[in-house]
Enzyme design. Structure first.
Site, PDB file in Angstrom:
ATOM      1  N   HIS A 149      -4.031   6.651  -0.803  1.00  0.00           N
ATOM      2  CA  HIS A 149      -4.553   6.585   0.563  1.00  0.00           C
ATOM      3  C   HIS A 149      -3.432   6.699   1.602  1.00  0.00           C
ATOM      4  CE1 HIS A 149      -8.419   6.236   2.325  1.00  0.00           C
ATOM      5  NE2 HIS A 149      -8.440   4.951   2.605  1.00  0.00           N
ATOM      6  N   TYR A 204       0.796  -1.222   0.000  1.00  0.00           N
ATOM      7  CA  TYR A 204       0.000   0.000   0.000  1.00  0.00           C
ATOM      8  C   TYR A 204       0.833   1.278   0.000  1.00  0.00           C
ATOM      9  CZ  TYR A 204      -3.721  -3.204   1.439  1.00  0.00           C
ATOM     10  OH  TYR A 204      -4.610  -4.230   1.498  1.00  0.00           O
ATOM     11  N   ASN A 258     -12.696   6.635   6.121  1.00  0.00           N
ATOM     12  CA  ASN A 258     -12.751   5.616   7.178  1.00  0.00           C
ATOM     13  C   ASN A 258     -11.738   5.842   8.295  1.00  0.00           C
ATOM     14  OD1 ASN A 258     -14.864   4.229   5.976  1.00  0.00           O
ATOM     15  ND2 ASN A 258     -13.495   2.947   4.764  1.00  0.00           N
TER      16      ASN A 258
END
Length: 194
Positions: free
Chosen positions: A23, A18, A120
Site C-alpha cells: 500500500h 507500514y 480509500n
C-alpha cells in the site's frame, strides 16, 4: 494556472510499520523523487504532510512539490487539499502515486481522472478536492493469491521474489512521474503503457 507547480503525492500510511507494505509503494516513489531533486522532505506547517519543493524532468525542469501525507490512507484527501490550496495547484496538476490491485505487479498505468476503484486514498482525495480530475500514476501490485482478503494483501510486504524487483519498479515509476510532468500525459502513456 500554468505557473503553478505540480503536486506529486505518494500515497501510503505513516510510520515505519507500514513503510515496506504494498500500500506504500507510492511513498517509496516520492522518496526516490526527493533523492533525485537532491533535498530532504520536511514537515509542512499547515499540510499534515512532509514536502519538498524542487524541479524534475531535466534542465531547467518543471516545478514540483513532492508530498508524503502524514495521515492514514483513508484521510489522505485533507492534506492533499490543504497543500493544493497553499501552493495554488489546480486538480489537473495533482498527481497521486498509488498501488493498484487490478494491474500486474511491476506494471505502470498513467491516467487523468476516473473512479477510485475501491482505493480509500483516491476516494479521500476525490472527496476533498471535489473532483476526480487529477492524475494518477498507478503502480501495479497484482491481485492477492488464493482467497486472501485484498485489505490484508495491500497491508502486507512484498514477496521475496517481488522484493528483488521493487527497486527497479520504484525507479520506473519515478521515471513515469517525471515524464508525466515534463512531457505531458500522452507522451508519458506512450512510453509506459508498453
Amino acid at each position: 494556472m500554468s505557473g503553478s507547480p505540480w503536486l506529486v503525492v505518494g500515497l501510503g500510511n505513516p510510520g515505519p510499520t507500514y513503510a515496506a507494505h504494498r500500500h506504500n509503494i507510492g511513498q517509496q516513489v516520492v522518496d526516490l523523487l526527493a533523492t533525485r531533486v537532491g533535498g530532504k522532505m520536511r514537515p509542512h506547517p499547515r499540510g499534515r504532510a512532509d514536502v519538498l519543493e524542487g524541479r524534475l524532468g531535466g534542465v531547467p525542469g518543471v516545478r514540483v512539490v513532492l508530498a508524503r501525507p502524514r495521515s492514514y490512507m483513508n484521510e489522505t484527501g485533507g492534506p492533499v487539499a490543504s497543500l493544493a490550496t497553499f501552493y495554488k495547484v489546480p486538480p489537473e496538476r495533482v498527481v497521486a502515486v498509488h498501488d493498484e490491485l487490478d494491474i500486474p505487479f511491476g506494471a505502470l498505468r498513467l491516467k487523468l481522472g476516473g473512479g477510485d476503484n475501491g482505493h480509500n486514498g483516491l476516494r479521500s482525495i476525490r472527496r476533498s478536492l471535489g473532483t476526480g480530475d487529477f492524475h494518477r500514476v498507478r503502480c501495479g501490485i497484482g491481485r492477492p493469491p488464493g482467497r486472501q482478503d485484498p485489505a490484508d494483501f495491500v497491508l502486507s510486504g512484498f514477496s521475496a521474489a517481488e522484493r528483488k524487483e521493487v527497486p527497479l519498479f520504484v525507479d520506473n515509476a519515478a521515471d513515469a512521474v517525471e515524464a508525466l510532468v515534463a512531457e505531458g500525459l500522452d507522451r508519458a502513456q506512450n512510453t509506459w503503457h508498453g
